[in-house]
Scaffold this motif. Structure first.
Motif, PDB file in Angstrom:
ATOM      1  N   GLU A  23       0.818  -1.208   0.000  1.00  0.00           N
ATOM      2  CA  GLU A  23       0.000   0.000   0.000  1.00  0.00           C
ATOM      3  C   GLU A  23       0.859   1.268   0.000  1.00  0.00           C
ATOM      4  N   VAL A  24       2.028   1.209   0.603  1.00  0.00           N
ATOM      5  CA  VAL A  24       2.969   2.334   0.547  1.00  0.00           C
ATOM      6  C   VAL A  24       3.363   2.575  -0.901  1.00  0.00           C
ATOM      7  N   PHE A  25       3.716   1.499  -1.605  1.00  0.00           N
ATOM      8  CA  PHE A  25       4.164   1.641  -2.982  1.00  0.00           C
ATOM      9  C   PHE A  25       3.028   2.037  -3.920  1.00  0.00           C
ATOM     10  N   VAL A  26       1.817   1.606  -3.641  1.00  0.00           N
ATOM     11  CA  VAL A  26       0.653   2.037  -4.432  1.00  0.00           C
ATOM     12  C   VAL A  26       0.483   3.546  -4.288  1.00  0.00           C
ATOM     13  N   HIS A  27       0.619   4.044  -3.069  1.00  0.00           N
ATOM     14  CA  HIS A  27       0.515   5.489  -2.842  1.00  0.00           C
ATOM     15  C   HIS A  27       1.610   6.234  -3.621  1.00  0.00           C
ATOM     16  N   LEU A  28       2.847   5.744  -3.520  1.00  0.00           N
ATOM     17  CA  LEU A  28       3.954   6.400  -4.219  1.00  0.00           C
ATOM     18  C   LEU A  28       3.793   6.322  -5.735  1.00  0.00           C
ATOM     19  N   GLU A  29       3.212   5.220  -6.218  1.00  0.00           N
ATOM     20  CA  GLU A  29       2.952   5.078  -7.657  1.00  0.00           C
ATOM     21  C   GLU A  29       1.990   6.165  -8.124  1.00  0.00           C
ATOM     22  N   SER A  43      17.321   0.161 -12.602  1.00  0.00           N
ATOM     23  CA  SER A  43      16.345  -0.278 -11.606  1.00  0.00           C
ATOM     24  C   SER A  43      16.475   0.566 -10.340  1.00  0.00           C
ATOM     25  N   TRP A  44      15.520   0.378  -9.461  1.00  0.00           N
ATOM     26  CA  TRP A  44      15.503   1.011  -8.146  1.00  0.00           C
ATOM     27  C   TRP A  44      15.309  -0.088  -7.105  1.00  0.00           C
ATOM     28  N   ASP A  45      15.962   0.052  -5.968  1.00  0.00           N
ATOM     29  CA  ASP A  45      15.737  -0.830  -4.828  1.00  0.00           C
ATOM     30  C   ASP A  45      15.172   0.005  -3.683  1.00  0.00           C
ATOM     31  N   ALA A  46      14.119  -0.485  -3.063  1.00  0.00           N
ATOM     32  CA  ALA A  46      13.544   0.160  -1.886  1.00  0.00           C
ATOM     33  C   ALA A  46      14.196  -0.465  -0.654  1.00  0.00           C
ATOM     34  N   ILE A  47      14.657   0.390   0.252  1.00  0.00           N
ATOM     35  CA  ILE A  47      15.421  -0.053   1.413  1.00  0.00           C
ATOM     36  C   ILE A  47      14.759   0.432   2.703  1.00  0.00           C
ATOM     37  N   ILE A  48      14.597  -0.477   3.647  1.00  0.00           N
ATOM     38  CA  ILE A  48      14.152  -0.138   4.998  1.00  0.00           C
ATOM     39  C   ILE A  48      15.115  -0.806   5.964  1.00  0.00           C
ATOM     40  N   ASN A  49      15.650  -0.037   6.892  1.00  0.00           N
ATOM     41  CA  ASN A  49      16.579  -0.574   7.906  1.00  0.00           C
ATOM     42  C   ASN A  49      17.717  -1.370   7.266  1.00  0.00           C
ATOM     43  N   LYS A  50      18.284  -0.817   6.201  1.00  0.00           N
ATOM     44  CA  LYS A  50      19.432  -1.404   5.487  1.00  0.00           C
ATOM     45  C   LYS A  50      19.103  -2.716   4.774  1.00  0.00           C
ATOM     46  N   LYS A  51      17.800  -3.013   4.613  1.00  0.00           N
ATOM     47  CA  LYS A  51      17.383  -4.257   3.961  1.00  0.00           C
ATOM     48  C   LYS A  51      16.540  -3.930   2.727  1.00  0.00           C
ATOM     49  N   GLN A  52      16.840  -4.588   1.616  1.00  0.00           N
ATOM     50  CA  GLN A  52      16.048  -4.399   0.401  1.00  0.00           C
ATOM     51  C   GLN A  52      14.695  -5.065   0.587  1.00  0.00           C
ATOM     52  N   VAL A  53      13.629  -4.283   0.401  1.00  0.00           N
ATOM     53  CA  VAL A  53      12.280  -4.824   0.565  1.00  0.00           C
ATOM     54  C   VAL A  53      11.492  -4.827  -0.738  1.00  0.00           C
ATOM     55  N   ALA A  54      12.020  -4.161  -1.770  1.00  0.00           N
ATOM     56  CA  ALA A  54      11.342  -4.153  -3.063  1.00  0.00           C
ATOM     57  C   ALA A  54      12.334  -3.774  -4.154  1.00  0.00           C
ATOM     58  N   HIS A  55      12.003  -4.212  -5.362  1.00  0.00           N
ATOM     59  CA  HIS A  55      12.835  -3.934  -6.540  1.00  0.00           C
ATOM     60  C   HIS A  55      11.917  -3.453  -7.663  1.00  0.00           C
ATOM     61  N   PRO A  63       6.445  -2.413  -7.781  1.00  0.00           N
ATOM     62  CA  PRO A  63       7.541  -3.300  -7.395  1.00  0.00           C
ATOM     63  C   PRO A  63       7.351  -4.712  -7.947  1.00  0.00           C
ATOM     64  N   GLU A  64       8.461  -5.381  -8.151  1.00  0.00           N
ATOM     65  CA  GLU A  64       8.429  -6.790  -8.523  1.00  0.00           C
ATOM     66  C   GLU A  64       7.831  -7.564  -7.338  1.00  0.00           C
ATOM     67  N   PRO A  65       7.026  -8.588  -7.587  1.00  0.00           N
ATOM     68  CA  PRO A  65       6.427  -9.356  -6.481  1.00  0.00           C
ATOM     69  C   PRO A  65       7.503  -9.954  -5.564  1.00  0.00           C
ATOM     70  N   ASN A  66       7.230  -9.934  -4.250  1.00  0.00           N
ATOM     71  CA  ASN A  66       8.138 -10.560  -3.291  1.00  0.00           C
ATOM     72  C   ASN A  66       7.411 -10.815  -1.971  1.00  0.00           C
ATOM     73  N   LYS A  67       8.082 -11.486  -1.054  1.00  0.00           N
ATOM     74  CA  LYS A  67       7.471 -11.905   0.214  1.00  0.00           C
ATOM     75  C   LYS A  67       7.250 -10.762   1.204  1.00  0.00           C
ATOM     76  N   LEU A  84      11.796   4.895   4.623  1.00  0.00           N
ATOM     77  CA  LEU A  84      12.006   4.143   3.387  1.00  0.00           C
ATOM     78  C   LEU A  84      12.919   4.949   2.480  1.00  0.00           C
ATOM     79  N   GLY A  85      13.893   4.296   1.906  1.00  0.00           N
ATOM     80  CA  GLY A  85      14.801   4.955   0.967  1.00  0.00           C
ATOM     81  C   GLY A  85      14.870   4.181  -0.328  1.00  0.00           C
ATOM     82  N   PHE A  86      15.379   4.834  -1.364  1.00  0.00           N
ATOM     83  CA  PHE A  86      15.535   4.195  -2.664  1.00  0.00           C
ATOM     84  C   PHE A  86      16.966   4.335  -3.140  1.00  0.00           C
ATOM     85  N   ILE A  87      17.471   3.264  -3.725  1.00  0.00           N
ATOM     86  CA  ILE A  87      18.797   3.272  -4.345  1.00  0.00           C
ATOM     87  C   ILE A  87      18.605   3.064  -5.838  1.00  0.00           C
ATOM     88  N   TYR A  88      19.213   3.939  -6.619  1.00  0.00           N
ATOM     89  CA  TYR A  88      19.158   3.831  -8.076  1.00  0.00           C
ATOM     90  C   TYR A  88      20.300   2.962  -8.567  1.00  0.00           C
TER      91      TYR A  88
END
Length: 93
Positions: A23-29, A43-55, A63-67, A84-88
């Protein structure tokens, strides 16, 4: 360089704690938050607490589907705030 001189670009909004990460990504979309980039294979990677949570591939705002996407944002937030941060990732040439 565009608006990169103004980075980081902060954006705040509110969602219920039981909202999913998706729902966060739907809002940002809807806001077209991720910048469009000329070319292919970036590509872009979404990062929370130093962990990639979306691509995000290319200029896709979805985002690409993931767990992680169906988990509640409360799992990732601290004191009711989600950072939430993004890496290009540029395309290989």
């Amino acid at each position: 360089m565009g608006d990169d001189v103004n980075a980081p670009h902060e954006y705040s909004f509110s969602l219920a704690e039981d909202s999913s990460l998706l729902e966060v990504f739907v809002h940002l979309e809807k806001k077209r938050y991720l910048a469009g980039v000329a070319g292919k294979n970036h590509s872009w990677d979404a990062i929370i607490n130093k962990k990639q949570v979306a691509h995000f591939k290319g200029n896709s705002q979805k985002p690409e589907p993931n767990k992680f996407l169906n988990k509640p944002i409360s799992k990732y937030s601290k004191s009711g705030q989600l950072n939430l941060g993004f890496i290009y990732n540029s395309a290989n040439t």
